[in-house]
Scaffold this active site. Structure first.
Site, PDB file in Angstrom:
ATOM      1  N   SER A 168      27.432  44.154  65.847  1.00 38.17           N
ATOM      2  CA  SER A 168      26.778  42.985  65.265  1.00 38.17           C
ATOM      3  C   SER A 168      25.295  42.986  65.590  1.00 38.17           C
ATOM      4  O   SER A 168      24.853  43.569  66.592  1.00 38.17           O
ATOM      5  CB  SER A 168      27.436  41.712  65.818  1.00 38.17           C
ATOM      6  OG  SER A 168      26.644  40.573  65.578  1.00 38.17           O
ATOM      7  N   TYR A 188      28.805  37.829  74.123  1.00 41.03           N
ATOM      8  CA  TYR A 188      29.035  38.436  72.812  1.00 41.03           C
ATOM      9  C   TYR A 188      28.004  39.522  72.529  1.00 41.03           C
ATOM     10  O   TYR A 188      28.339  40.646  72.146  1.00 41.03           O
ATOM     11  CB  TYR A 188      28.982  37.348  71.740  1.00 41.03           C
ATOM     12  CG  TYR A 188      29.316  37.812  70.340  1.00 41.03           C
ATOM     13  CD1 TYR A 188      30.630  37.786  69.883  1.00 41.03           C
ATOM     14  CD2 TYR A 188      28.318  38.258  69.478  1.00 41.03           C
ATOM     15  CE1 TYR A 188      30.940  38.207  68.596  1.00 41.03           C
ATOM     16  CE2 TYR A 188      28.621  38.675  68.188  1.00 41.03           C
ATOM     17  CZ  TYR A 188      29.927  38.654  67.758  1.00 41.03           C
ATOM     18  OH  TYR A 188      30.229  39.075  66.487  1.00 41.03           O
TER      19      TYR A 188
END
Length: 263
Positions: A152, A164
């Site tokens: 990502s 994350y």
């Protein structure tokens, strides 16, 4: 491989295992690979949503089977690979898309617990590692094996999402290391760095509505002014899984709507 359906396309005759395929990007990957002719194992910890993905693939005319997978468990990872081989006769493509558990939220460093951090790392980093380790012996038997790791744009930094972003960055590093290690086996390893996917963030409870993502100053700088969809990610994953990218390995493709364009 089953004779029930003989698909055509750039991945005809191939078998793909997609983790985290019950929703969002993973569902898009599974549907895209199946549309390109691959037989797909939809692997996820959420059986109802996973079976829904299988149903969508079959509605599109493709072939898919569901496997209940815990990406943090080595025995489960091995069983997923064994299921693919037992069901379809081989394994040619592994798409790693392990995602966080659905209770993950934006969390400032001062409020982040060790348990929160460890869960994210276990799912996204350990999960990618375990599936690669389990799949490589079977992938090495393929004439054109490929691993595609989902990552990502968060790998380049997101405020209050340290776990994350760190996990996504680790996947990029893992992709480069594995590409070097597995090249003698003929296994290509690439990563796909996907930008904003509101549906994924909402389904995981990170956001309550899409405007929380599209209304940020960072999103205002994105050159293509919309979030990514499941359909958007189908094309690049097919490219990375197929012979169209046969001269590419160790790379991370940014597929983020121009979020980090620096021209």
């Amino acid at each position: 491989m089953t004779d029930a359906v003989r698909p055509t396309g750039p991945l005809a005759g191939r078998v793909a295992l997609v983790t985290g395929a019950a929703q969002a990007a993973g569902r898009g990957y599974a549907r895209g690979l199946a549309a390109a002719g691959a037989h797909v194992v939809v692997a996820d910890q959420f059986p109802d949503a996973g079976q829904e993905t299988v149903g969508l693939v079959e509605k599109d005319g493709g072939v898919a089977r569901f496997f209940l997978l815990d990406v943090t468990d080595e025995a489960s990872a091995r069983a997923a690979v064994a299921f693919a081989v037992e069901t379809f006769g081989r394994l040619d493509v592994l798409v790693n898309n392990p995602n966080r558990y659905r209770d993950t939220k934006y969390t400032p460093l001062a409020e982040m617990t060790v348990e929160h951090w460890d869960t994210t790392m276990a799912v996204m980093v350990r999960g990618t590692f375990l599936l690669c380790k389990a799949a490589v012996p079977e992938l090495a038997k393929s004439a054109a094996p490929a691993i595609v790791n989902h990552t990502s744009s968060a790998a380049y930094g997101v405020r209050n999402w340290l776990d994350y972003g760190t996990a996504r960055g680790a996947v990029i590093a893992m992709t480069k290391s594995l590409a070097k290690e597995l090249a003698p086996l003929g296994i290509r390893v690439n990563a796909l760095s996907v930008g904003s996917m509101a549906a994924e963030a909402i389904s995981l409870g990170v956001l309550e509505r899409e405007e929380q993502m599209t209304g940020t100053p960072e999103f205002g700088l994105q050159l293509i002014p919309r979030v990514a969809t499941e359909d958007d990610v189908a094309g690049p994953v097919v490219f990375l899984a197929s012979e169209a990218s046969r001269y590419m390995t160790g790379q991370t493709i940014s597929y983020d709507g121009g979020k980090f364009f620096l021209g």
